[in-house]
Design an enzyme around this catalytic site. Structure first.
Site, PDB file in Angstrom:
ATOM      1  CG  HIS A 144     -43.276 -20.842 -42.813  1.00 41.23           C
ATOM      2  ND1 HIS A 144     -43.666 -21.304 -44.053  1.00 41.23           N
ATOM      3  CD2 HIS A 144     -43.400 -21.905 -41.976  1.00 41.23           C
ATOM      4  CE1 HIS A 144     -44.025 -22.576 -43.958  1.00 41.23           C
ATOM      5  NE2 HIS A 144     -43.860 -22.968 -42.711  1.00 41.23           N
ATOM      6  CG  ASP A 181     -43.414 -19.249 -46.712  1.00 33.63           C
ATOM      7  OD1 ASP A 181     -42.291 -19.106 -46.186  1.00 33.63           O
ATOM      8  OD2 ASP A 181     -44.257 -20.090 -46.331  1.00 33.63           O
ATOM      9  CB  SER A 219     -43.249 -25.963 -43.631  1.00 30.39           C
ATOM     10  OG  SER A 219     -44.558 -25.735 -43.191  1.00 30.39           O
TER      11      SER A 219
END
Length: 314
Positions: free
Chosen positions: A82, A137, A238
């Site tokens: 992502h 992801d 992330s």
């Protein structure tokens, strides 16, 4: 053909053979890994020391921090898919780079040390099953030049099964993200570290069924945090690693993926489970490092065809 012709043919065929693979890619995930020199704010975390997490890197676009990343080998790094979802043309990785060996996500423009530990990205590979939402992801980035290992830059280990890490209470997550839901990491933007507990998926699913926000925990996810909250990854973390120690070596078991807020009670952080993607990682690294035919080899046969009539028996 004769002896001279046979000799010429042998030389040309030898020259036309496959090129050797790059040495740093010949045996992916098989070299020394998971070692660090230092043994000793993510939400609820504290400043890290240089060298304590030597696989941690900063994935950058035009030299601005976007996501965390972890070093797997001289030419490969791991992050979250992502991180790239707002960038449509991944076939053109220009502008993307990875910074290793720095405690800050904003090193000085004049820092030669930072300049020499910054590597451009040559290829970006999202999981083929990633559809722009939470499952799958994960992404691999291939670097344009081999990373030089130092005491502050080392790869982390991966393994095919992370079952033995379930219910561990002494794993760590690192990153340069927000330190609270509404508070960015202040200058000098020092890497943060926080210890978290691994939560099994049954319990994690139960937690995310409660209250008004429901979210499914899929098989390729792993949860980490604590029941009281306060210790978690947050926005900007992330793609970074969730790592656990085993027999003195560090293994990455998760990639920071998503969460509900940051550090909320009964809302652990959710990570992509490395073990569910280990085979894909291994195959992609191996295939990309395989020998390729030398594109010039067909040209070598033209002189041979021309010379054969001239080569009689000796």
């Amino acid at each position: 053909m004769g002896a001279r012709g046979a000799l010429l043919l042998a030389l040309l065929l030898a020259r036309a053979g496959l090129r050797k693979p790059e040495s740093q890619e010949a045996a992916p995930l098989s070299g020394p890994c998971g070692r660090r020199v230092i043994t000793s704010r993510i939400v609820g975390g504290e400043d890290a020391e240089l060298g304590r997490w030597p696989w941690q890197g900063s994935l950058r676009l035009w030299d601005s921090h976007v996501c965390g990343v972890s070093l797997l080998s001289h030419r490969w790094a791991l992050t979250a898919a992502h991180c790239f979802e707002t960038y449509s043309d991944l076939s053109d990785p220009s502008g993307w780079m990875v910074q290793f060996g720095q405690l800050t996500s904003m090193p000085s423009f004049w820092s030669l040390q930072a300049y020499y530990t910054r590597y451009f990205v040559s290829n970006i590979y999202l999981s083929p099953r990633y559809l722009g939402n939470s499952p799958y992801d994960i992404a691999l980035v291939k670097l344009s030049a081999p990373v030089t290992y130092t005491k502050h830059i080392q790869p982390i280990c991966l393994q095919a099964s992370t079952f033995e890490f379930e219910n561990r209470t002494d794993c760590w997550v690192t990153g340069w993200g927000y330190i609270k839901e509404d508070e960015a990491l202040p200058s000098p933007h020092t890497l943060q570290e926080v210890q978290v507990a691994i939560i099994n998926n049954s319990m994690c699913n139960h937690l995310f069924l409660k209250y008004s926000f429901r979210k499914d925990i899929f098989g390729d996810m792993v949860c980490a945090g604590n029941a009281q909250g306060g210790k978690d990854a947050c926005f900007g973390d992330s793609g970074g690693p969730l790592a656990c120690n085993k027999n003195g070596l560090w293994y990455q078991i998760g990639v920071v993926s998503w969460g509900v807020g940051c550090g909320r009670p009964n809302r652990p952080g959710v990570y992509t489970n490395i073990s569910h993607h280990f085979e894909w990682i291994q195959k992609l690294m191996a295939q990309s490092g395989m020998s390729q035919p030398d594109p010039s080899w067909p040209l070598l046969f033209f002189p041979l065809l021309w010379a054969l009539p001239l080569l009689g028996p000796v």
